[in-house]
Design a protein around this motif. Structure first.
Motif, PDB file in Angstrom:
ATOM      1  N   TYR A  45       0.810  -1.219   0.000  1.00  0.00           N
ATOM      2  CA  TYR A  45       0.000   0.000   0.000  1.00  0.00           C
ATOM      3  C   TYR A  45       0.846   1.273   0.000  1.00  0.00           C
ATOM      4  CZ  TYR A  45      -4.425  -2.415   0.435  1.00  0.00           C
ATOM      5  OH  TYR A  45      -5.532  -3.193   0.174  1.00  0.00           O
ATOM      6  N   PHE A  46       2.141   1.184   0.292  1.00  0.00           N
ATOM      7  CA  PHE A  46       2.974   2.373   0.193  1.00  0.00           C
ATOM      8  C   PHE A  46       3.098   2.855  -1.248  1.00  0.00           C
ATOM      9  CE2 PHE A  46       4.650   0.901   4.349  1.00  0.00           C
ATOM     10  CZ  PHE A  46       4.448   2.076   5.061  1.00  0.00           C
ATOM     11  N   TRP A  47       2.838   1.988  -2.195  1.00  0.00           N
ATOM     12  CA  TRP A  47       2.891   2.381  -3.605  1.00  0.00           C
ATOM     13  C   TRP A  47       1.603   3.079  -4.056  1.00  0.00           C
ATOM     14  CZ3 TRP A  47       6.812  -0.460  -2.052  1.00  0.00           C
ATOM     15  CH2 TRP A  47       8.011  -0.387  -2.756  1.00  0.00           C
ATOM     16  N   ASN A  48       0.615   3.177  -3.178  1.00  0.00           N
ATOM     17  CA  ASN A  48      -0.609   3.905  -3.516  1.00  0.00           C
ATOM     18  C   ASN A  48      -0.457   5.411  -3.320  1.00  0.00           C
ATOM     19  OD1 ASN A  48      -2.057   1.094  -2.191  1.00  0.00           O
ATOM     20  ND2 ASN A  48      -2.717   1.803  -4.197  1.00  0.00           N
ATOM     21  N   PHE A  49       0.617   5.827  -2.655  1.00  0.00           N
ATOM     22  CA  PHE A  49       0.722   7.247  -2.333  1.00  0.00           C
ATOM     23  C   PHE A  49       1.105   8.098  -3.535  1.00  0.00           C
ATOM     24  CE2 PHE A  49       0.604   5.383   1.814  1.00  0.00           C
ATOM     25  CZ  PHE A  49      -0.032   6.339   2.587  1.00  0.00           C
ATOM     26  N   GLY A  50       1.545   7.489  -4.626  1.00  0.00           N
ATOM     27  CA  GLY A  50       1.769   8.255  -5.846  1.00  0.00           C
ATOM     28  C   GLY A  50       0.472   8.775  -6.422  1.00  0.00           C
ATOM     29  N   HIS A 113       5.426   9.239   0.780  1.00  0.00           N
ATOM     30  CA  HIS A 113       5.953   8.828  -0.523  1.00  0.00           C
ATOM     31  C   HIS A 113       7.481   8.919  -0.543  1.00  0.00           C
ATOM     32  CE1 HIS A 113       5.378   7.867  -4.717  1.00  0.00           C
ATOM     33  NE2 HIS A 113       5.989   8.950  -5.133  1.00  0.00           N
ATOM     34  N   ILE A 114       8.034   9.990   0.015  1.00  0.00           N
ATOM     35  CA  ILE A 114       9.483  10.177   0.041  1.00  0.00           C
ATOM     36  C   ILE A 114      10.151   9.150   0.948  1.00  0.00           C
ATOM     37  CG2 ILE A 114      11.308  11.742   0.823  1.00  0.00           C
ATOM     38  CD1 ILE A 114       9.556  14.059  -0.163  1.00  0.00           C
ATOM     39  N   PHE A 115       9.572   8.955   2.148  1.00  0.00           N
ATOM     40  CA  PHE A 115      10.201   8.011   3.079  1.00  0.00           C
ATOM     41  C   PHE A 115      10.067   6.576   2.591  1.00  0.00           C
ATOM     42  CE2 PHE A 115      10.733  11.561   5.795  1.00  0.00           C
ATOM     43  CZ  PHE A 115      11.690  11.197   6.724  1.00  0.00           C
ATOM     44  N   ARG A 116       9.044   6.286   1.813  1.00  0.00           N
ATOM     45  CA  ARG A 116       8.992   4.974   1.154  1.00  0.00           C
ATOM     46  C   ARG A 116      10.177   4.832   0.199  1.00  0.00           C
ATOM     47  NH1 ARG A 116       8.371   3.817  -4.408  1.00  0.00           N
ATOM     48  NH2 ARG A 116       6.420   4.944  -4.610  1.00  0.00           N
ATOM     49  N   TYR A 244      -4.316  -2.862 -10.187  1.00  0.00           N
ATOM     50  CA  TYR A 244      -3.881  -1.735  -9.378  1.00  0.00           C
ATOM     51  C   TYR A 244      -4.819  -0.542  -9.496  1.00  0.00           C
ATOM     52  CZ  TYR A 244       0.269  -4.175  -7.961  1.00  0.00           C
ATOM     53  OH  TYR A 244       1.122  -5.088  -7.386  1.00  0.00           O
ATOM     54  N   ILE A 245      -5.617  -0.500 -10.539  1.00  0.00           N
ATOM     55  CA  ILE A 245      -6.677   0.522 -10.581  1.00  0.00           C
ATOM     56  C   ILE A 245      -7.638   0.292  -9.417  1.00  0.00           C
ATOM     57  CG2 ILE A 245      -8.760   1.222 -11.828  1.00  0.00           C
ATOM     58  CD1 ILE A 245      -6.375   2.524 -13.011  1.00  0.00           C
TER      59      ILE A 245
END
Length: 434
Positions: A45-50, A113-116, A244-245
Protein backbone atom coordinates in the motif's frame (compact mmCIF):
# COMPACT_ATOMS: atom_id res chain seq x y z
CA UNK A 1 12.13 -0.84 -20.18
CA UNK A 2 9.92 -2.62 -22.70
CA UNK A 3 7.95 -5.64 -21.63
CA UNK A 4 7.53 -8.09 -24.53
CA UNK A 5 4.53 -9.69 -22.83
CA UNK A 6 2.66 -6.37 -22.39
CA UNK A 7 -0.73 -6.22 -24.06
CA UNK A 8 -0.79 -4.13 -27.23
CA UNK A 9 -3.41 -1.52 -27.90
CA UNK A 10 -5.57 -2.73 -30.81
CA UNK A 11 -8.66 -0.58 -31.33
CA UNK A 12 -11.58 -2.22 -33.13
CA UNK A 13 -13.96 0.71 -33.31
CA UNK A 14 -13.48 2.71 -36.57
CA UNK A 15 -13.46 6.03 -34.73
CA UNK A 16 -10.87 4.80 -32.22
CA UNK A 17 -8.71 3.49 -35.09
CA UNK A 18 -8.85 6.91 -36.72
CA UNK A 19 -8.07 8.61 -33.41
CA UNK A 20 -5.13 6.26 -32.80
CA UNK A 21 -3.66 7.21 -36.18
CA UNK A 22 -4.16 10.96 -35.83
CA UNK A 23 -3.70 11.50 -32.08
CA UNK A 24 -2.68 8.36 -30.19
CA UNK A 25 -3.99 9.62 -26.84
CA UNK A 26 -5.98 6.42 -26.11
CA UNK A 27 -2.82 4.38 -26.75
CA UNK A 28 -0.90 6.63 -24.37
CA UNK A 29 -3.49 6.16 -21.60
CA UNK A 30 -3.66 2.40 -22.25
CA UNK A 31 0.12 2.05 -22.03
CA UNK A 32 0.37 4.30 -18.96
CA UNK A 33 -2.44 3.18 -16.65
CA UNK A 34 -4.16 0.35 -18.53
CA UNK A 35 -3.62 -3.29 -19.32
CA UNK A 36 -0.67 -2.29 -21.50
CA UNK A 37 1.43 -1.38 -18.46
CA UNK A 38 2.66 -4.42 -16.49
CA UNK A 39 3.39 -3.68 -12.83
CA UNK A 40 5.25 -5.82 -10.26
CA UNK A 41 2.75 -8.07 -8.55
CA UNK A 42 4.05 -7.50 -5.02
CA UNK A 43 3.46 -3.76 -4.55
CA UNK A 44 2.17 -2.92 -1.07
CA UNK A 45 0.00 0.00 0.00
CA UNK A 46 2.97 2.37 0.19
CA UNK A 47 2.89 2.38 -3.60
CA UNK A 48 -0.61 3.91 -3.52
CA UNK A 49 0.72 7.25 -2.33
CA UNK A 50 1.77 8.25 -5.85
CA UNK A 51 -1.82 8.32 -7.07
CA UNK A 52 -2.88 9.98 -3.80
CA UNK A 53 -0.36 12.76 -4.45
CA UNK A 54 -1.79 13.22 -7.93
CA UNK A 55 -5.30 13.48 -6.45
CA UNK A 56 -4.11 16.08 -3.95
CA UNK A 57 -2.51 18.11 -6.72
CA UNK A 58 -5.74 18.05 -8.72
CA UNK A 59 -7.73 19.06 -5.64
CA UNK A 60 -5.43 22.00 -4.95
CA UNK A 61 -5.58 23.24 -8.53
CA UNK A 62 -9.38 23.06 -8.77
CA UNK A 63 -10.05 24.71 -5.40
CA UNK A 64 -7.28 27.25 -5.98
CA UNK A 65 -8.70 28.39 -9.32
CA UNK A 66 -12.14 28.94 -7.78
CA UNK A 67 -10.71 30.78 -4.76
CA UNK A 68 -8.67 33.03 -7.07
CA UNK A 69 -11.96 34.25 -8.61
CA UNK A 70 -12.90 35.85 -5.27
CA UNK A 71 -9.52 36.75 -3.76
CA UNK A 72 -8.09 40.29 -3.93
CA UNK A 73 -4.28 40.48 -3.92
CA UNK A 74 -4.12 43.86 -2.22
CA UNK A 75 -2.67 44.40 1.23
CA UNK A 76 -5.57 46.68 2.17
CA UNK A 77 -8.36 44.22 1.41
CA UNK A 78 -6.67 40.76 1.17
CA UNK A 79 -7.70 39.72 4.69
CA UNK A 80 -11.25 41.01 4.14
CA UNK A 81 -11.50 39.16 0.82
CA UNK A 82 -10.70 35.90 2.60
CA UNK A 83 -13.43 36.70 5.14
CA UNK A 84 -15.75 37.45 2.22
CA UNK A 85 -14.99 34.02 0.77
CA UNK A 86 -15.71 32.39 4.13
CA UNK A 87 -18.95 34.23 4.85
CA UNK A 88 -20.55 35.43 1.61
CA UNK A 89 -19.47 33.16 -1.26
CA UNK A 90 -21.65 30.08 -1.74
CA UNK A 91 -19.72 27.15 -0.28
CA UNK A 92 -16.76 29.48 0.09
CA UNK A 93 -15.98 28.22 3.60
CA UNK A 94 -15.71 24.68 2.27
CA UNK A 95 -13.51 25.69 -0.65
CA UNK A 96 -11.16 27.64 1.59
CA UNK A 97 -10.94 24.85 4.16
CA UNK A 98 -10.57 22.27 1.39
CA UNK A 99 -7.64 24.20 -0.05
CA UNK A 100 -5.94 24.82 3.30
CA UNK A 101 -6.37 21.27 4.56
CA UNK A 102 -5.59 19.94 1.09
CA UNK A 103 -2.13 21.48 1.38
CA UNK A 104 -1.55 19.61 4.66
CA UNK A 105 -2.91 16.39 3.16
CA UNK A 106 -0.64 16.86 0.14
CA UNK A 107 2.44 17.10 2.35
CA UNK A 108 1.40 14.12 4.48
CA UNK A 109 1.10 12.03 1.32
CA UNK A 110 4.35 13.35 -0.15
CA UNK A 111 6.34 12.77 3.04
CA UNK A 112 5.16 9.15 3.20
CA UNK A 113 5.95 8.83 -0.52
CA UNK A 114 9.48 10.18 0.04
CA UNK A 115 10.20 8.01 3.08
CA UNK A 116 8.99 4.97 1.15
CA UNK A 117 11.66 5.88 -1.40
CA UNK A 118 14.26 6.15 1.36
CA UNK A 119 13.35 2.76 2.81
CA UNK A 120 12.99 0.76 -0.39
CA UNK A 121 15.86 2.43 -2.25
CA UNK A 122 13.68 3.88 -5.00
CA UNK A 123 16.43 6.39 -5.79
CA UNK A 124 18.85 3.69 -7.00
CA UNK A 125 19.67 2.88 -10.62
CA UNK A 126 17.97 2.66 -13.02
CA UNK A 127 15.47 5.11 -11.46
CA UNK A 128 17.76 8.00 -10.60
CA UNK A 129 15.93 10.41 -12.88
CA UNK A 130 12.58 9.47 -11.34
CA UNK A 131 14.00 10.35 -7.92
CA UNK A 132 15.66 13.60 -9.05
CA UNK A 133 12.45 14.84 -10.65
CA UNK A 134 10.60 13.91 -7.47
CA UNK A 135 12.93 16.11 -5.40
CA UNK A 136 12.34 18.97 -7.86
CA UNK A 137 8.58 18.51 -7.37
CA UNK A 138 9.05 18.70 -3.59
CA UNK A 139 11.04 21.95 -3.85
CA UNK A 140 8.34 23.46 -6.09
CA UNK A 141 5.71 22.33 -3.58
CA UNK A 142 7.52 24.06 -0.74
CA UNK A 143 7.81 27.31 -2.70
CA UNK A 144 4.14 27.15 -3.68
CA UNK A 145 3.02 26.39 -0.12
CA UNK A 146 5.05 29.25 1.36
CA UNK A 147 3.58 31.76 -1.08
CA UNK A 148 0.09 30.45 -0.43
CA UNK A 149 0.57 30.84 3.32
CA UNK A 150 1.22 34.56 2.79
CA UNK A 151 -2.02 35.22 0.86
CA UNK A 152 -4.54 35.36 3.76
CA UNK A 153 -2.49 38.34 5.02
CA UNK A 154 -2.97 37.56 8.68
CA UNK A 155 -0.39 38.14 11.36
CA UNK A 156 1.48 34.88 10.76
CA UNK A 157 1.29 35.38 6.97
CA UNK A 158 2.88 38.82 7.15
CA UNK A 159 5.59 37.97 9.65
CA UNK A 160 6.28 34.62 8.01
CA UNK A 161 6.93 36.45 4.73
CA UNK A 162 9.16 38.94 6.51
CA UNK A 163 11.21 36.26 8.28
CA UNK A 164 11.58 33.85 5.34
CA UNK A 165 12.47 36.51 2.78
CA UNK A 166 14.81 38.01 5.37
CA UNK A 167 16.86 34.82 5.19
CA UNK A 168 18.09 35.83 1.75
CA UNK A 169 19.70 38.93 3.28
CA UNK A 170 22.23 36.58 4.89
CA UNK A 171 23.78 35.87 1.48
CA UNK A 172 26.96 37.95 1.13
CA UNK A 173 27.01 40.87 -1.33
CA UNK A 174 23.76 40.08 -3.17
CA UNK A 175 21.58 39.26 -0.15
CA UNK A 176 20.00 42.65 0.50
CA UNK A 177 19.25 43.45 -3.18
CA UNK A 178 17.86 39.93 -3.63
CA UNK A 179 15.51 40.36 -0.66
CA UNK A 180 14.29 43.71 -1.99
CA UNK A 181 13.78 42.19 -5.44
CA UNK A 182 11.71 39.34 -3.98
CA UNK A 183 9.53 41.72 -1.97
CA UNK A 184 9.39 44.53 -4.51
CA UNK A 185 10.38 46.87 -1.68
CA UNK A 186 11.86 46.97 1.78
CA UNK A 187 9.05 45.13 3.58
CA UNK A 188 6.10 42.87 2.68
CA UNK A 189 3.36 44.99 1.12
CA UNK A 190 1.26 45.20 -2.05
CA UNK A 191 4.16 44.41 -4.37
CA UNK A 192 5.13 41.29 -2.42
CA UNK A 193 1.52 40.13 -2.13
CA UNK A 194 0.93 40.48 -5.87
CA UNK A 195 4.13 38.63 -6.70
CA UNK A 196 3.38 35.81 -4.30
CA UNK A 197 -0.18 35.50 -5.59
CA UNK A 198 0.97 35.33 -9.21
CA UNK A 199 3.62 32.73 -8.48
CA UNK A 200 1.31 30.73 -6.20
CA UNK A 201 -1.17 30.53 -9.08
CA UNK A 202 1.50 29.66 -11.67
CA UNK A 203 3.68 27.11 -9.88
CA UNK A 204 1.05 24.33 -9.56
CA UNK A 205 0.94 24.16 -13.36
CA UNK A 206 4.74 23.97 -13.42
CA UNK A 207 4.42 21.11 -10.93
CA UNK A 208 1.99 19.38 -13.31
CA UNK A 209 4.62 19.59 -16.06
CA UNK A 210 7.33 18.08 -13.84
CA UNK A 211 4.88 15.39 -12.68
CA UNK A 212 4.37 14.41 -16.33
CA UNK A 213 8.15 14.08 -16.69
CA UNK A 214 8.27 12.15 -13.40
CA UNK A 215 5.70 9.62 -14.65
CA UNK A 216 7.37 9.43 -18.05
CA UNK A 217 10.73 8.69 -16.42
CA UNK A 218 9.04 6.04 -14.24
CA UNK A 219 7.59 4.19 -17.24
CA UNK A 220 11.01 3.74 -18.85
CA UNK A 221 12.47 1.32 -16.24
CA UNK A 222 9.07 0.37 -14.77
CA UNK A 223 7.93 0.57 -11.17
CA UNK A 224 10.15 -0.51 -8.31
CA UNK A 225 8.87 -2.98 -5.73
CA UNK A 226 9.40 -3.89 -2.04
CA UNK A 227 12.03 -6.55 -2.78
CA UNK A 228 14.12 -4.33 -5.04
CA UNK A 229 14.43 -7.26 -7.47
CA UNK A 230 13.86 -6.36 -11.10
CA UNK A 231 11.11 -7.94 -13.18
CA UNK A 232 12.37 -11.11 -14.90
CA UNK A 233 9.32 -12.64 -16.52
CA UNK A 234 5.62 -12.21 -17.14
CA UNK A 235 4.79 -14.08 -13.92
CA UNK A 236 6.41 -11.24 -11.95
CA UNK A 237 3.84 -8.72 -13.16
CA UNK A 238 0.14 -8.06 -13.42
CA UNK A 239 -1.56 -5.46 -15.65
CA UNK A 240 -2.08 -2.09 -14.03
CA UNK A 241 -5.73 -2.35 -15.08
CA UNK A 242 -7.75 -3.79 -13.45
CA UNK A 243 -5.59 -4.90 -10.50
CA UNK A 244 -3.88 -1.73 -9.38
CA UNK A 245 -6.68 0.52 -10.58
CA UNK A 246 -8.89 -1.29 -8.06
CA UNK A 247 -6.24 -1.10 -5.34
CA UNK A 248 -5.63 2.60 -6.00
CA UNK A 249 -9.38 3.18 -6.01
CA UNK A 250 -9.67 1.70 -2.53
CA UNK A 251 -6.80 3.86 -1.29
CA UNK A 252 -8.34 7.01 -2.79
CA UNK A 253 -11.64 6.18 -1.08
CA UNK A 254 -9.96 5.69 2.30
CA UNK A 255 -7.98 8.91 1.85
CA UNK A 256 -11.13 10.84 0.86
CA UNK A 257 -12.88 9.61 4.00
CA UNK A 258 -10.06 10.75 6.31
CA UNK A 259 -9.73 14.04 4.44
CA UNK A 260 -13.45 14.77 4.75
CA UNK A 261 -13.36 13.99 8.48
CA UNK A 262 -10.63 16.62 8.90
CA UNK A 263 -12.38 19.06 6.57
CA UNK A 264 -15.79 18.96 8.25
CA UNK A 265 -14.96 18.26 11.91
CA UNK A 266 -11.64 20.00 12.70
CA UNK A 267 -10.63 22.20 9.74
CA UNK A 268 -8.61 24.68 11.82
CA UNK A 269 -6.54 22.21 13.81
CA UNK A 270 -3.41 22.56 11.66
CA UNK A 271 -3.74 26.33 11.21
CA UNK A 272 -2.28 29.00 13.47
CA UNK A 273 -4.76 31.15 15.42
CA UNK A 274 -2.69 34.31 14.87
CA UNK A 275 -3.45 34.08 11.17
CA UNK A 276 -7.06 34.98 11.94
CA UNK A 277 -5.81 38.41 13.06
CA UNK A 278 -5.25 41.02 10.28
CA UNK A 279 -1.60 41.68 9.47
CA UNK A 280 -0.09 44.40 11.65
CA UNK A 281 3.50 45.48 10.86
CA UNK A 282 3.65 47.23 14.26
CA UNK A 283 2.85 44.13 16.34
CA UNK A 284 5.23 41.16 16.24
CA UNK A 285 3.71 37.80 17.28
CA UNK A 286 5.24 36.22 20.37
CA UNK A 287 6.16 33.07 18.46
CA UNK A 288 6.61 33.22 14.68
CA UNK A 289 6.25 29.75 13.21
CA UNK A 290 5.61 28.46 9.66
CA UNK A 291 3.12 25.75 8.71
CA UNK A 292 3.78 22.33 10.25
CA UNK A 293 5.22 20.81 7.09
CA UNK A 294 8.15 23.27 7.24
CA UNK A 295 8.99 22.58 10.88
CA UNK A 296 11.88 20.07 10.40
CA UNK A 297 13.71 22.47 8.09
CA UNK A 298 12.86 25.45 10.31
CA UNK A 299 14.42 23.61 13.26
CA UNK A 300 17.62 23.10 11.24
CA UNK A 301 17.62 26.81 10.38
CA UNK A 302 17.33 27.80 14.05
CA UNK A 303 19.93 25.27 15.21
CA UNK A 304 22.75 27.65 14.29
CA UNK A 305 23.06 30.21 17.08
CA UNK A 306 26.73 31.28 16.99
CA UNK A 307 29.05 32.57 14.27
CA UNK A 308 31.82 30.27 13.08
CA UNK A 309 35.01 32.09 12.14
CA UNK A 310 33.89 34.62 9.51
CA UNK A 311 30.61 32.84 8.66
CA UNK A 312 27.53 34.35 10.38
CA UNK A 313 25.18 31.94 12.15
CA UNK A 314 22.27 33.17 10.03
CA UNK A 315 24.06 32.28 6.80
CA UNK A 316 25.02 28.84 8.11
CA UNK A 317 21.41 28.21 9.10
CA UNK A 318 20.14 29.19 5.66
CA UNK A 319 22.71 27.01 3.90
CA UNK A 320 21.95 24.05 6.19
CA UNK A 321 18.19 24.42 5.67
CA UNK A 322 18.54 24.22 1.89
CA UNK A 323 21.23 21.53 2.12
CA UNK A 324 18.83 19.36 4.13
CA UNK A 325 16.82 18.89 0.92
CA UNK A 326 19.59 19.24 -1.66
CA UNK A 327 21.44 16.28 -0.14
CA UNK A 328 18.61 14.09 -1.44
CA UNK A 329 19.82 14.77 -4.99
CA UNK A 330 22.99 12.82 -4.23
CA UNK A 331 21.44 9.73 -2.62
CA UNK A 332 21.79 7.56 -5.76
CA UNK A 333 25.56 8.01 -5.49
CA UNK A 334 25.95 8.17 -1.69
CA UNK A 335 24.28 4.78 -1.26
CA UNK A 336 26.60 2.24 -2.91
CA UNK A 337 24.87 -0.91 -1.69
CA UNK A 338 24.02 -3.36 -4.49
CA UNK A 339 20.75 -4.13 -2.68
CA UNK A 340 17.92 -1.63 -3.02
CA UNK A 341 15.35 -2.55 -0.41
CA UNK A 342 16.01 -2.08 3.29
CA UNK A 343 13.91 -5.19 3.84
CA UNK A 344 17.13 -7.09 2.98
CA UNK A 345 19.56 -4.65 4.62
CA UNK A 346 19.42 -5.42 8.37
CA UNK A 347 22.01 -2.87 9.47
CA UNK A 348 20.70 0.05 7.45
CA UNK A 349 17.15 -0.85 8.48
CA UNK A 350 18.07 -0.21 12.11
CA UNK A 351 19.54 3.19 11.27
CA UNK A 352 16.37 4.04 9.34
CA UNK A 353 13.83 3.08 12.03
CA UNK A 354 15.83 4.12 15.09
CA UNK A 355 17.89 6.95 13.61
CA UNK A 356 16.54 8.82 10.60
CA UNK A 357 12.81 8.58 11.31
CA UNK A 358 12.97 9.65 14.99
CA UNK A 359 15.45 12.38 14.03
CA UNK A 360 13.04 13.93 11.51
CA UNK A 361 10.13 13.69 13.98
CA UNK A 362 12.21 15.37 16.68
CA UNK A 363 13.21 18.13 14.26
CA UNK A 364 9.55 18.60 13.36
CA UNK A 365 8.57 18.94 17.01
CA UNK A 366 11.39 21.37 17.77
CA UNK A 367 10.58 23.45 14.68
CA UNK A 368 7.11 24.13 16.03
CA UNK A 369 8.35 24.82 19.58
CA UNK A 370 9.57 28.19 20.86
CA UNK A 371 13.16 29.17 20.04
CA UNK A 372 14.35 28.47 23.58
CA UNK A 373 16.10 25.74 25.51
CA UNK A 374 16.01 22.78 25.52
CA UNK A 375 14.51 22.86 22.02
CA UNK A 376 17.45 24.66 20.42
CA UNK A 377 19.99 22.19 21.84
CA UNK A 378 17.83 19.22 20.78
CA UNK A 379 17.55 20.74 17.28
CA UNK A 380 21.33 21.04 17.10
CA UNK A 381 21.87 17.38 18.06
CA UNK A 382 19.16 16.18 15.67
CA UNK A 383 20.56 18.34 12.84
CA UNK A 384 24.03 16.86 13.33
CA UNK A 385 22.61 13.36 13.16
CA UNK A 386 20.45 14.19 10.11
CA UNK A 387 23.42 15.22 8.00
CA UNK A 388 25.61 12.48 9.45
CA UNK A 389 23.01 9.91 8.40
CA UNK A 390 23.23 10.89 4.73
CA UNK A 391 26.88 11.89 4.44
CA UNK A 392 28.61 9.44 6.83
CA UNK A 393 26.38 6.60 8.03
CA UNK A 394 24.74 5.75 4.70
CA UNK A 395 28.00 5.49 2.66
CA UNK A 396 29.76 3.49 5.39
CA UNK A 397 26.87 1.12 6.04
CA UNK A 398 26.35 0.53 2.31
CA UNK A 399 30.01 -0.47 2.05
CA UNK A 400 30.34 -2.77 5.09
CA UNK A 401 26.96 -4.40 5.70
CA UNK A 402 26.14 -7.93 4.57
CA UNK A 403 22.64 -7.95 3.09
CA UNK A 404 20.24 -10.84 3.57
CA UNK A 405 19.82 -13.22 0.59
CA UNK A 406 17.54 -11.81 -2.07
CA UNK A 407 14.74 -13.82 -3.65
CA UNK A 408 15.51 -14.96 -7.15
CA UNK A 409 12.47 -13.18 -8.48
CA UNK A 410 9.32 -11.33 -7.49
CA UNK A 411 7.38 -14.54 -8.10
CA UNK A 412 9.47 -16.39 -5.54
CA UNK A 413 8.96 -13.62 -3.00
CA UNK A 414 5.18 -13.73 -3.51
CA UNK A 415 4.41 -17.41 -4.06
CA UNK A 416 7.14 -19.10 -2.06
CA UNK A 417 10.15 -21.35 -2.61
CA UNK A 418 8.41 -24.02 -4.62
CA UNK A 419 8.39 -21.65 -7.59
CA UNK A 420 12.18 -21.23 -7.59
CA UNK A 421 13.92 -22.58 -10.72
CA UNK A 422 16.28 -25.55 -10.22
CA UNK A 423 19.30 -23.25 -10.47
CA UNK A 424 18.39 -20.21 -8.40
CA UNK A 425 21.42 -18.23 -9.52
CA UNK A 426 20.94 -18.88 -13.21
CA UNK A 427 19.48 -16.41 -15.66
CA UNK A 428 16.84 -18.85 -16.92
CA UNK A 429 13.37 -17.30 -16.99
CA UNK A 430 10.81 -18.39 -14.42
CA UNK A 431 7.96 -20.43 -15.89
CA UNK A 432 4.71 -18.51 -16.21
CA UNK A 433 2.00 -19.65 -13.79
CA UNK A 434 -1.59 -19.09 -14.75
Amino acid sequence: MSFPWANEYKPTNPFMKWMDEKLPLPRFVYNSVGAGYPVPRNLNYFWNFGILALCCLGLQIVTGIILAMHYAANATVAFDSVEHIMRDVNWGWMLRYAHANGASAFFVVIYIHIFRGFYYGSYKAPREMVWLLGVVIFLLMMATAFMGYVLPWGQMSFWGAKVITGLFSAIPLVGEPLQQWLLGGFAPDNAALNRFFSLHYLLPFVIVGVVVLHIWALHIPGSSNPTGVEVKSESDTVPFYPYYIAKDGWAVGAFAFLYCVALFFFPNTLGHPDNYIPANPMSTPAHIVPEWYFWPFYAILRAFTADFLFIPAKLMGVLAMFAAILVWFFLPWLDRSPVRSSAYRPLYRKFFWFGLLPCVLILGYCGGAPAAEPFVMISQIASIYYFAHWLIILPIVSAIERPDPLPYSITEAVLGGEHVPPMANSTAPIPTHD
